[in-house]
Design a protein around this motif. Structure first.
Motif, PDB file in Angstrom:
ATOM      1  N   PRO A   9       0.807  -1.225   0.000  1.00 53.61           N
ATOM      2  CA  PRO A   9       0.000   0.000   0.000  1.00 53.61           C
ATOM      3  C   PRO A   9       0.841   1.277   0.000  1.00 53.61           C
ATOM      4  CG  PRO A   9      -0.022  -1.017   2.178  1.00 53.61           C
ATOM      5  CD  PRO A   9       0.688  -1.968   1.270  1.00 53.61           C
ATOM      6  N   THR A  10       0.966   1.880  -1.174  1.00 50.21           N
ATOM      7  CA  THR A  10       1.772   3.101  -1.312  1.00 50.21           C
ATOM      8  C   THR A  10       0.984   4.204  -2.014  1.00 50.21           C
ATOM      9  OG1 THR A  10       2.708   2.202  -3.364  1.00 50.21           O
ATOM     10  CG2 THR A  10       3.974   1.867  -1.333  1.00 50.21           C
ATOM     11  N   LEU A  11      -0.331   4.136  -1.922  1.00 56.40           N
ATOM     12  CA  LEU A  11      -1.184   5.094  -2.615  1.00 56.40           C
ATOM     13  C   LEU A  11      -1.107   6.469  -1.961  1.00 56.40           C
ATOM     14  CD1 LEU A  11      -3.348   5.433  -4.860  1.00 56.40           C
ATOM     15  CD2 LEU A  11      -5.057   4.843  -3.129  1.00 56.40           C
ATOM     16  N   SER A  12      -0.844   7.493  -2.760  1.00 57.08           N
ATOM     17  CA  SER A  12      -0.744   8.855  -2.232  1.00 57.08           C
ATOM     18  C   SER A  12      -2.133   9.492  -2.156  1.00 57.08           C
ATOM     19  CB  SER A  12       0.145   9.711  -3.136  1.00 57.08           C
ATOM     20  OG  SER A  12      -0.500   9.941  -4.385  1.00 57.08           O
ATOM     21  N   PRO A  13      -2.326  10.484  -1.284  1.00 53.16           N
ATOM     22  CA  PRO A  13      -3.621  11.178  -1.208  1.00 53.16           C
ATOM     23  C   PRO A  13      -4.050  11.786  -2.544  1.00 53.16           C
ATOM     24  CG  PRO A  13      -2.284  11.712   0.708  1.00 53.16           C
ATOM     25  CD  PRO A  13      -1.393  10.946  -0.226  1.00 53.16           C
ATOM     26  N   GLY A  14      -3.097  12.344  -3.276  1.00 50.68           N
ATOM     27  CA  GLY A  14      -3.427  12.962  -4.559  1.00 50.68           C
ATOM     28  C   GLY A  14      -3.945  11.955  -5.570  1.00 50.68           C
ATOM     29  N   ALA A  15      -3.260  10.809  -5.652  1.00 51.12           N
ATOM     30  CA  ALA A  15      -3.685   9.769  -6.591  1.00 51.12           C
ATOM     31  C   ALA A  15      -5.046   9.212  -6.201  1.00 51.12           C
ATOM     32  CB  ALA A  15      -2.641   8.654  -6.632  1.00 51.12           C
ATOM     33  N   SER A  16      -5.244   9.028  -4.895  1.00 55.90           N
ATOM     34  CA  SER A  16      -6.532   8.534  -4.404  1.00 55.90           C
ATOM     35  C   SER A  16      -7.651   9.501  -4.768  1.00 55.90           C
ATOM     36  CB  SER A  16      -6.478   8.342  -2.891  1.00 55.90           C
ATOM     37  OG  SER A  16      -7.742   8.004  -2.372  1.00 55.90           O
ATOM     38  N   ASN A  17      -7.422  10.771  -4.559  1.00 53.54           N
ATOM     39  CA  ASN A  17      -8.439  11.775  -4.854  1.00 53.54           C
ATOM     40  C   ASN A  17      -8.782  11.813  -6.341  1.00 53.54           C
ATOM     41  OD1 ASN A  17     -10.055  14.120  -3.861  1.00 53.54           O
ATOM     42  ND2 ASN A  17      -8.779  15.209  -5.350  1.00 53.54           N
TER      43      ASN A  17
END
Length: 259
Positions: free
Chosen positions: A38-46
């Motif tokens: 799990p390396t998902l960034s907040p920006g990518a998630s948004n």
């Protein structure tokens, strides 16, 4: 994005615009490598959640819902529901994905329920019900509730002991958790799931043994202000209590006949 509610025909426009759905799916697929580890960034998630919000619009619209289903687009969301990280980027992703599935089941349609059952949505919802935030647990439980309310869904979950107990175990653990962190909204959906299960004869017999005591002893009375929820709980206890009365009557008849 912020104005999508204004345009009532946005879903058909999105579906029929050349390359639009493909671009949204590409946005979704692009973050698969960041799910494990799990390396998902907040920006990518948004960014992906914005794409999912547009897909929810397509899933909600009567003219595009079945097209959306026939294209098997919900399957692209399942990897997000299979994650276990509790960080905000992942929780936001799970919740938005559940919103898309919730939009599909909100309208009673057996074709939708059959598709979701065939693609194993139940275990994914149960996973979220066990480890998600209160809001994602609520949406996941709502999805299971809508599946149960369909006759096809009820028969599917009650077809084997394994399926029934998988659902029952998670519902039971959620009831226990609510004793520490009450949520009237989540409790309402849990009770409705139990009530629907109690309408299946074999499942009702099993609930006689596995229904949490906290639903029987009034532990949640102070948290149930909603008359509908209170009625559902009373009906649930009546249904399960009826099994006891039949068993007691049968035992009394056996005693008389035996003597």
């Amino acid at each position: 994005m912020k104005k999508r509610e204004i345009f009532q025909d946005l879903a058909p426009l999105l579906w029929n615009a050349y390359g639009t759905i493909a671009a949204l799916l590409q946005e979704i697929v692009s973050i698969y490598p960041f799910l494990s580890p799990p390396t998902l960034s907040p920006g990518a998630s948004n960014r992906v959640c914005n794409a999912l919000a547009l897909l929810q619009c397509v899933a909600s619209h009567p003219d595009t819902r079945i097209l959306f289903l026939n294209a098997h687009i919900p399957l692209y969301l399942y990897p997000f529901l299979n994650t276990t990280s509790k960080t905000k980027p992942f929780e936001y992703l799970r919740l938005t994905s559940l919103g898309v599935i919730g939009a599909l089941v909100k309208v009673d349609d057996t074709e939708v329920i059959s598709f979701l059952l065939q693609t194993e949505i139940i275990p994914l919802c149960l996973r979220t019900m066990e480890m998600g935030s209160e809001l994602s647990k609520t949406v996941a439980t709502f999805i299971v509730q809508k599946i149960l309310l369909d006759d096809v869904g009820l028969r599917y979950i009650c077809a084997t002991a394994e399926r029934f107990y998988a659902v029952g175990q998670v519902l039971g653990s959620m009831v226990t958790s609510l004793a520490e962190q009450p949520s009237a909204r989540l409790l309402k959906h849990i009770i409705r799931c139990y009530l629907r299960l109690s309408e299946h004869p074999r499942a009702c017999g099993s609930l006689n043994n596995c229904l949490p005591n906290m639903l029987k002893d009034g532990s949640f009375n102070n948290y149930i202000d909603d008359p509908t929820t209170r009625h559902w709980l009373q009906q649930l206890l009546h249904n399960v209590g009826g099994i006891n009365r039949v068993a007691n009557l049968q035992g009394g008849l056996d005693h008389i006949i035996g003597s």
